[in-house]
Design a protein around this motif. Structure first.
Motif, PDB file in Angstrom:
ATOM      1  N   ARG A   1     -10.389 -23.322  54.174  1.00 43.96           N
ATOM      2  CA  ARG A   1      -9.171 -22.863  53.520  1.00 43.96           C
ATOM      3  C   ARG A   1      -9.206 -21.381  53.191  1.00 43.96           C
ATOM      4  NH1 ARG A   1      -6.916 -27.562  49.609  1.00 43.96           N
ATOM      5  NH2 ARG A   1      -7.760 -29.241  50.854  1.00 43.96           N
TER       6      ARG A   1
ATOM      7  N   PRO B   1      -3.413 -30.229  51.739  1.00 46.69           N
ATOM      8  CA  PRO B   1      -3.846 -31.269  50.803  1.00 46.69           C
ATOM      9  C   PRO B   1      -3.801 -32.673  51.415  1.00 46.69           C
ATOM     10  CG  PRO B   1      -2.133 -29.864  49.841  1.00 46.69           C
ATOM     11  CD  PRO B   1      -2.242 -29.495  51.280  1.00 46.69           C
TER      12      PRO B   1
ATOM     13  N   GLN C   1      -0.716 -38.955  57.495  1.00 50.45           N
ATOM     14  CA  GLN C   1      -0.723 -38.128  56.285  1.00 50.45           C
ATOM     15  C   GLN C   1       0.327 -38.587  55.276  1.00 50.45           C
ATOM     16  OE1 GLN C   1      -0.365 -33.993  57.446  1.00 50.45           O
ATOM     17  NE2 GLN C   1      -2.255 -34.075  58.664  1.00 50.45           N
TER      18      GLN C   1
ATOM     19  N   ARG D   1       2.103 -35.338  49.584  1.00 51.40           N
ATOM     20  CA  ARG D   1       1.061 -34.405  49.154  1.00 51.40           C
ATOM     21  C   ARG D   1       1.215 -33.022  49.794  1.00 51.40           C
ATOM     22  NH1 ARG D   1      -4.580 -36.839  49.927  1.00 51.40           N
ATOM     23  NH2 ARG D   1      -5.171 -35.125  48.571  1.00 51.40           N
ATOM     24  N   TRP D   2       2.176 -32.872  50.680  1.00 54.02           N
ATOM     25  CA  TRP D   2       2.419 -31.548  51.255  1.00 54.02           C
ATOM     26  C   TRP D   2       2.914 -30.613  50.149  1.00 54.02           C
ATOM     27  CZ3 TRP D   2       5.340 -32.577  56.547  1.00 54.02           C
ATOM     28  CH2 TRP D   2       4.456 -33.236  57.411  1.00 54.02           C
ATOM     29  N   SER D   3       2.483 -29.376  50.193  1.00 54.54           N
ATOM     30  CA  SER D   3       2.874 -28.435  49.142  1.00 54.54           C
ATOM     31  C   SER D   3       4.310 -27.960  49.341  1.00 54.54           C
ATOM     32  CB  SER D   3       1.918 -27.235  49.140  1.00 54.54           C
ATOM     33  OG  SER D   3       2.526 -26.145  48.476  1.00 54.54           O
TER      34      SER D   3
END
Lengths: 422, 117
Positions: A210, A249, A264, A268-270
């Motif tokens: 990251r 995330p 996925q 939880r995706w920003s």
């Protein structure tokens, strides 16, 4: 255990990040022409730290410590070479002590350094290698991996490029006018490669480095915001980074495993990064310019705003891939296009397309090609053929986490087959 | 608890090809090891000896002889030392065995320190 991971976080990727920051600060003080001395001094400072810190413990402010040691080494070396050195020690000490205004100044220095590395007198491949080495603190080995090249070629590229820096003809400044647009192309390519290496490291066990991605994003944001460097394609690149980073995330499961898009948890995706990406997208649409970054950002945005895999605008994604391919053909992008079409067509048709793609041979050593093929074979219940393809993918992947994902798929398939036989 | 001295012997190496990431990893391991000793309340002291310089002294028939060391006679040098406290030699061995120094090809000499006074 918790304490150990805390420590690992604390030291984190400080060395690589700060190698780049130290280079920027030291080049401002000592000039581009002294790049060799500066790089050696940074390496020596890090070696000193590696030898001393195990005994002395890590200093309270590691960056300041490293920068101070590197600075003294540069001065020693220049004095031995009988070069005059004037540096205000007090000013320097204040500079390397964290203060709110300091980070912004280093950002500027890093941009100047990137532009110096991307000077028109340096060949395009060398520009990228040099920037990754000096600005981003990459080792030759890491650059070779990011480039899919070998270490001796990378060393050659860097040595040649450093000769240009040593010549003293390259200024430490952000270019203006026509020159800016021309020199922006390699700068953006470097950031793109940086982000890529962080997003899908070619070797090792980390899925997402990251920090490397956030470093690329930070520099892209900085270019996008700076009045001198803000341009549509800069915003397009920043948008692309934001959309990919938004998914971080959700990319890793509870056991540290890599999760594919289909698996996925999109909640939880920003949303913050997606919003920031959309803002950059809007800014990128000013003017008539269309770059590959625009198209890649658009593909990423279609994913980012889709509520589920089924509700994704796959037709738009396929169109974008076709536009990309008409600008510059790449077998990997073609594979992505076929996979996108696979969401619209059935598995039989997709498998046909993959087989056609395999015919030109360019993807036969690309693990994702075989993993994709295995996926569609399994979908058609051709389990043995699917297992063969997964094995092929496994033998071609060097990233630990990706290998684990493939191994799991193989395990699942074998489990399914046994259930059928019983 | 008795105190023990860990003398870290190493072969002088060239680290110029180490990447920033490599060096980061080495430091992180040592810091973690040291931290685990500290968290058990067994850390006493540690010091690094300077790589450069170093002398060997001996008395000969011709008088005092001083030679430059530490590399003159040995392929190995003492890089530094850790003083730790431990319940017993067994415990001290256990703690020393975890030291990353061994993993990187170094040798550790472990000695109990004679209490003074």
């Amino acid at each position: 255990m918790e304490q150990t991971s805390e420590i690992n976080n604390f030291v984190g990727h400080l060395f690589r990040h700060h190698a780049g920051k130290m280079a920027a600060v030291l080049v401002r003080h000592f000039g581009v022409a002294n790049i060799d001395t500066i790089e050696d001094a940074i390496q020596d400072a890090m070696i000193t730290a590696m030898k001393r810190w195990p005994f002395s413990g890590t200093p309270d402010n590691p960056t300041a410590w490293l920068t101070q040691v590197a600075k003294n080494a540069v001065i020693d070396k220049l004095r031995r070479e009988q070069k005059t050195v004037t540096i205000d020690d007090l000013e320097f000490a204040q500079e390397i002590t964290p203060a709110s205004h300091f980070e912004g100044e280093i950002d500027d220095d890093q941009l100047r350094l990137i532009f110096a590395c991307c000077h028109s007198s340096i060949s395009p491949d060398s520009q990228v290698a040099l920037t990754l080495k000096i600005v981003c603190g990459f080792s030759v080995g890491e650059i070779a991996r990011a480039f899919l090249s070998n270490e001796s070629s990378v060393t050659k590229l860097i040595t040649r490029a450093k000769g240009r820096l040593r010549s003293g003809e390259i200024a430490f400044e952000i270019p203006a006018g026509n020159e800016l647009a021309e020199r922006m192309t390699p700068v953006l390519k470097v950031l793109y490669l940086m982000f890529n290496e962080g997003y899908a490291p070619t070797a090792g066990s980390e899925i997402v480095r990251r920090d490397l991605c956030s470093e690329a994003l930070r520099l892209a944001e900085h270019l996008a915001q700076d009045a001198k460097t803000t341009m549509p394609q800069v915003h397009a690149l920043a948008a692309l980074f934001c959309f990919h980073a938004a998914r971080f995330p959700a990319r890793v499961g509870s056991h540290g495993e890599l999760l594919l898009l289909a698996d996925q948890d999109r909640s939880r995706w920003s949303q913050e990064l997606i919003a920031s990406g959309l803002k950059h997208m809007t800014a990128s649409a000013r003017g008539n310019e269309l770059s590959n970054y625009h198209l890649e950002a658009e593909i990423a945005s279609v994913h980012a705003v889709a509520a589920s895999l089924d509700e994704t605008d796959w037709r738009r994604i396929v169109e974008c891939y076709e536009l990309l391919q008409s600008r510059s053909y790449s077998p990997i992008a073609e594979l992505n296009k076929v996979i996108a079409i696979g969401q619209i067509e059935n598995s039989e048709q997709t498998l046909d397309r993959l087989d056609q793609l395999e015919a030109d041979g360019k993807l036969s050593n690309y693990f994702l090609f075989h993993a994709a093929r295995a996926h569609y074979l399994a979908d058609l219940d051709r389990i043995d053929a699917a297992l063969d393809s997964y094995q092929r993918a496994l033998s071609l992947s060097h990233n630990e986490t990706t290998r684990r994902l493939i191994a799991n798929k193989i395990g699942e398939l074998k489990g399914d087959r046994n259930e059928h036989t019983i | 608890m008795p105190n023990y001295m860990l003398l870290l012997h190493e072969q002088p190496s060239d680290f110029s090809q180490y990447s920033a990431e490599d060096m980061q990893a080495v430091i992180a391991e040592y810091v973690a090891w040291r931290h685990s000793i500290e968290s058990q309340g067994k850390f006493v002291h540690a010091e690094k000896l300077k790589d450069e310089g170093g002398k060997h002294l001996s008395m000969t028939d011709a008088g005092l002889r001083v030679t430059d060391g530490p590399y003159a006679e040995a392929a190995e040098v003492i890089g530094g030392y850790f003083a730790i406290s431990a319940d017993s030699y067994d415990d001290a061995v256990k703690l020393a065995a975890e030291c990353p120094h061994l993993k990187y090809g170094g040798r550790i000499e472990l000695r109990e320190i004679e209490p003074t006074g």
